[in-house]
Design a protein around this motif. Structure first.
Motif, PDB file in Angstrom:
ATOM      1  N   PRO A 104       0.844  -1.200   0.000  1.00  0.00           N
ATOM      2  CA  PRO A 104       0.000   0.000   0.000  1.00  0.00           C
ATOM      3  C   PRO A 104       0.882   1.255   0.000  1.00  0.00           C
ATOM      4  N   HIS A 105       0.590   2.147  -0.927  1.00  0.00           N
ATOM      5  CA  HIS A 105       1.328   3.410  -1.020  1.00  0.00           C
ATOM      6  C   HIS A 105       0.596   4.341  -1.980  1.00  0.00           C
ATOM      7  N   LEU A 106       1.034   5.581  -2.014  1.00  0.00           N
ATOM      8  CA  LEU A 106       0.505   6.545  -2.979  1.00  0.00           C
ATOM      9  C   LEU A 106       1.554   6.769  -4.055  1.00  0.00           C
ATOM     10  N   HIS A 107       1.175   6.523  -5.281  1.00  0.00           N
ATOM     11  CA  HIS A 107       2.036   6.828  -6.432  1.00  0.00           C
ATOM     12  C   HIS A 107       1.628   8.218  -6.912  1.00  0.00           C
ATOM     13  N   TYR A 108       2.624   9.110  -7.068  1.00  0.00           N
ATOM     14  CA  TYR A 108       2.333  10.458  -7.559  1.00  0.00           C
ATOM     15  C   TYR A 108       3.307  10.803  -8.668  1.00  0.00           C
ATOM     16  N   GLU A 109       2.753  11.346  -9.743  1.00  0.00           N
ATOM     17  CA  GLU A 109       3.615  11.881 -10.789  1.00  0.00           C
ATOM     18  C   GLU A 109       2.959  13.094 -11.432  1.00  0.00           C
ATOM     19  N   LEU A 110       3.808  13.989 -11.876  1.00  0.00           N
ATOM     20  CA  LEU A 110       3.396  15.161 -12.633  1.00  0.00           C
ATOM     21  C   LEU A 110       3.858  14.930 -14.061  1.00  0.00           C
ATOM     22  N   GLN A 111       2.991  15.254 -15.033  1.00  0.00           N
ATOM     23  CA  GLN A 111       3.364  15.004 -16.422  1.00  0.00           C
ATOM     24  C   GLN A 111       2.751  16.053 -17.339  1.00  0.00           C
ATOM     25  N   ASP A 112       3.182  16.032 -18.604  1.00  0.00           N
ATOM     26  CA  ASP A 112       2.738  17.064 -19.552  1.00  0.00           C
ATOM     27  C   ASP A 112       1.510  16.651 -20.356  1.00  0.00           C
ATOM     28  N   GLY A 113       0.815  15.630 -19.915  1.00  0.00           N
ATOM     29  CA  GLY A 113      -0.412  15.168 -20.562  1.00  0.00           C
ATOM     30  C   GLY A 113      -1.180  14.270 -19.614  1.00  0.00           C
ATOM     31  N   PRO A 114      -2.392  13.880 -19.998  1.00  0.00           N
ATOM     32  CA  PRO A 114      -3.260  13.161 -19.071  1.00  0.00           C
ATOM     33  C   PRO A 114      -3.131  11.637 -19.057  1.00  0.00           C
ATOM     34  N   ASP A 115      -2.195  11.069 -19.833  1.00  0.00           N
ATOM     35  CA  ASP A 115      -2.147   9.613 -19.913  1.00  0.00           C
ATOM     36  C   ASP A 115      -0.708   9.139 -20.091  1.00  0.00           C
ATOM     37  N   THR A 116      -0.533   7.881 -20.448  1.00  0.00           N
ATOM     38  CA  THR A 116       0.806   7.296 -20.537  1.00  0.00           C
ATOM     39  C   THR A 116       1.566   7.696 -21.801  1.00  0.00           C
ATOM     40  N   ARG A 117       0.982   8.530 -22.648  1.00  0.00           N
ATOM     41  CA  ARG A 117       1.722   9.073 -23.799  1.00  0.00           C
ATOM     42  C   ARG A 117       2.458  10.351 -23.413  1.00  0.00           C
TER      43      ARG A 117
END
Length: 185
Positions: free
Chosen positions: A137-150
């Motif tokens: 159990p954990h929180l995965h956090y990421e900031l990215q330049d689009g809304p999905d895995t592309r």
């Protein structure tokens, strides 16, 4: 964090960006620094399981998934058609400035917002879980330049936290969190 999309199996699944380049996994600990008490195979033994998840910044919820069980697994074959399944139950927030936050491995049934909702910074939006590709159990956090895995990953900074360095706590007005850091609000 390195997500090498050039590896043949990942590239064959259609990945062509390093959306996890600057991702963080937050694992809450108790006062003694332990991540769990009791049987680590039981989600309820983990300090973070069920703890609140707050919106990192204001924005609009543009995607979510909330029905996966907290069983620390997922159908790897589904990645080809649903790549965001890696994150299990997740939220995607559009901050309106070319940045999107992805919060993953949320507890099943805990998401308190819906697509189209406007959220404010530090609003409670979900709880920490163990859904999807989560070993614990954990929180995965990421900031990215689009809304999905592309999308490509972006470096994230956090405001108003303490970095714990042994018995010292160093206040950080604004800064990044690095692998292995122990931080608190």
């Amino acid at each position: 964090r390195r997500f090498d999309y050039r590896l043949p199996p990942l590239h064959a699944l259609g990945f062509d960006a390093n959306f996890m380049r600057y991702a963080d996994d937050f694992c809450p600990v108790d006062a003694d620094g332990a991540m769990y008490r009791g049987d680590p195979r039981e989600n309820a033994s983990w300090v973070g399981f069920g703890q609140p998840v707050l919106a990192p910044a204001a924005g609009v919820v543009v995607a979510l998934l909330d029905g996966m069980p907290d069983n620390r697994s997922f159908d790897q074959n589904a990645i080809a058609t649903r790549p965001m399944i890696l994150f299990g139950n997740h939220l995607v927030i559009d901050h309106g400035n070319g940045e999107w936050s992805v919060l993953g491995h949320l507890q099943q049934g805990s998401i308190e917002v819906k697509v189209g909702d406007r959220v404010r910074r530090e609003q409670r939006i979900a709880r920490i879980g163990a859904s999807g590709s989560a070993n614990i159990p954990h929180l995965h956090y990421e900031l990215q330049d689009g809304p999905d895995t592309r999308a490509e990953g972006l470096p994230a900074t956090f405001r108003g936290f303490h970095r714990v360095l042994g018995s010292r706590r160093v206040g950080v007005k604004r800064g990044a969190v690095d692998s292995g850091d122990i931080v608190e609000p």
